[in-house]
Write a protein that holds these residues in place. Structure first.
Motif, PDB file in Angstrom:
ATOM      1  N   SER A 123       0.829  -1.203   0.000  1.00  0.00           N
ATOM      2  CA  SER A 123       0.000   0.000   0.000  1.00  0.00           C
ATOM      3  C   SER A 123       0.863   1.252   0.000  1.00  0.00           C
ATOM      4  CB  SER A 123      -0.914   0.008   1.225  1.00  0.00           C
ATOM      5  OG  SER A 123      -1.811  -1.068   1.180  1.00  0.00           O
ATOM      6  N   ARG A 124       1.924   1.242   0.781  1.00  0.00           N
ATOM      7  CA  ARG A 124       2.815   2.404   0.832  1.00  0.00           C
ATOM      8  C   ARG A 124       3.498   2.615  -0.516  1.00  0.00           C
ATOM      9  NH1 ARG A 124       4.499   4.278   5.926  1.00  0.00           N
ATOM     10  NH2 ARG A 124       6.572   4.680   5.111  1.00  0.00           N
ATOM     11  N   ARG A 125       3.831   1.524  -1.205  1.00  0.00           N
ATOM     12  CA  ARG A 125       4.508   1.622  -2.496  1.00  0.00           C
ATOM     13  C   ARG A 125       3.580   2.192  -3.559  1.00  0.00           C
ATOM     14  NH1 ARG A 125       5.209  -3.363  -3.481  1.00  0.00           N
ATOM     15  NH2 ARG A 125       6.617  -3.761  -2.111  1.00  0.00           N
ATOM     16  N   THR A 126       2.303   1.737  -3.568  1.00  0.00           N
ATOM     17  CA  THR A 126       1.370   2.195  -4.596  1.00  0.00           C
ATOM     18  C   THR A 126       0.682   3.505  -4.225  1.00  0.00           C
ATOM     19  OG1 THR A 126      -0.454   0.917  -3.644  1.00  0.00           O
ATOM     20  CG2 THR A 126       0.871  -0.150  -5.366  1.00  0.00           C
ATOM     21  N   GLY A 127       0.632   3.816  -2.932  1.00  0.00           N
ATOM     22  CA  GLY A 127      -0.018   5.039  -2.502  1.00  0.00           C
ATOM     23  C   GLY A 127      -1.519   4.895  -2.338  1.00  0.00           C
ATOM     24  N   LEU A 128      -2.017   3.668  -2.393  1.00  0.00           N
ATOM     25  CA  LEU A 128      -3.445   3.400  -2.243  1.00  0.00           C
ATOM     26  C   LEU A 128      -3.656   2.297  -1.223  1.00  0.00           C
ATOM     27  CD1 LEU A 128      -4.553   3.324  -5.970  1.00  0.00           C
ATOM     28  CD2 LEU A 128      -5.121   5.081  -4.312  1.00  0.00           C
ATOM     29  N   GLY A 129      -4.653   2.461  -0.375  1.00  0.00           N
ATOM     30  CA  GLY A 129      -5.019   1.413   0.564  1.00  0.00           C
ATOM     31  C   GLY A 129      -5.708   0.279  -0.167  1.00  0.00           C
ATOM     32  N   PRO A 130      -5.863  -0.886   0.477  1.00  0.00           N
ATOM     33  CA  PRO A 130      -6.465  -2.030  -0.216  1.00  0.00           C
ATOM     34  C   PRO A 130      -7.903  -1.763  -0.679  1.00  0.00           C
ATOM     35  CG  PRO A 130      -5.982  -2.555   2.092  1.00  0.00           C
ATOM     36  CD  PRO A 130      -5.436  -1.207   1.822  1.00  0.00           C
ATOM     37  N   THR A 131      -8.675  -1.040   0.102  1.00  0.00           N
ATOM     38  CA  THR A 131     -10.055  -0.752  -0.279  1.00  0.00           C
ATOM     39  C   THR A 131     -10.110   0.186  -1.481  1.00  0.00           C
ATOM     40  OG1 THR A 131     -10.687  -0.983   2.035  1.00  0.00           O
ATOM     41  CG2 THR A 131     -12.270   0.088   0.582  1.00  0.00           C
ATOM     42  N   CYS A 132      -9.312   1.240  -1.437  1.00  0.00           N
ATOM     43  CA  CYS A 132      -9.301   2.200  -2.547  1.00  0.00           C
ATOM     44  C   CYS A 132      -8.694   1.581  -3.804  1.00  0.00           C
ATOM     45  CB  CYS A 132      -8.538   3.456  -2.141  1.00  0.00           C
ATOM     46  SG  CYS A 132      -9.367   4.376  -0.824  1.00  0.00           S
ATOM     47  N   ASP A 133      -7.696   0.727  -3.644  1.00  0.00           N
ATOM     48  CA  ASP A 133      -7.098   0.056  -4.791  1.00  0.00           C
ATOM     49  C   ASP A 133      -8.119  -0.856  -5.452  1.00  0.00           C
ATOM     50  OD1 ASP A 133      -4.879  -0.545  -6.497  1.00  0.00           O
ATOM     51  OD2 ASP A 133      -4.737  -2.492  -5.482  1.00  0.00           O
ATOM     52  N   ALA A 134      -8.948  -1.541  -4.642  1.00  0.00           N
ATOM     53  CA  ALA A 134      -9.979  -2.413  -5.198  1.00  0.00           C
ATOM     54  C   ALA A 134     -11.039  -1.606  -5.945  1.00  0.00           C
ATOM     55  CB  ALA A 134     -10.625  -3.231  -4.088  1.00  0.00           C
ATOM     56  N   LYS A 135     -11.296  -0.373  -5.499  1.00  0.00           N
ATOM     57  CA  LYS A 135     -12.269   0.476  -6.193  1.00  0.00           C
ATOM     58  C   LYS A 135     -11.738   0.903  -7.559  1.00  0.00           C
ATOM     59  CE  LYS A 135     -14.226   2.523  -2.042  1.00  0.00           C
ATOM     60  NZ  LYS A 135     -14.308   3.748  -1.231  1.00  0.00           N
TER      61      LYS A 135
END
Length: 74
Positions: free
Chosen positions: A35-47
């Motif tokens: 998450s830190r690498r992509t800048g998105l949390g798992p919930t927001c990344d799934a969206k």
């Protein structure tokens, strides 16, 4: 201007430890390495990146004629 106090002390040092990273979409603090690498949390990344549909669920059995030479007769 010379008599005004500084907003921060010049001799203050930054907090030790990892820098806090926040989600780019919702602003929550991120803790996982991915998450830190992509800048998105798992919930927001799934969206933003929904999983691909599972094509295995679309398969179904179809009645077929047996191939020549593979008859059960022996």
């Amino acid at each position: 201007m010379g008599d005004e106090p500084l907003a921060i002390a010049i001799d203050s040092t930054p907090e030790p430890g990892p820098r806090r990273v926040h989600c780019r979409l919702c602003g929550r603090p991120l803790t996982g390495a991915d998450s830190r690498r992509t800048g998105l949390g798992p919930t927001c990344d799934a969206k933003l990146h929904p999983p691909a549909p599972d094509i295995r669920t679309r398969r179904h059995e179809v009645e077929q004629d047996t191939l020549p030479g593979l008859d059960d007769e022996q």
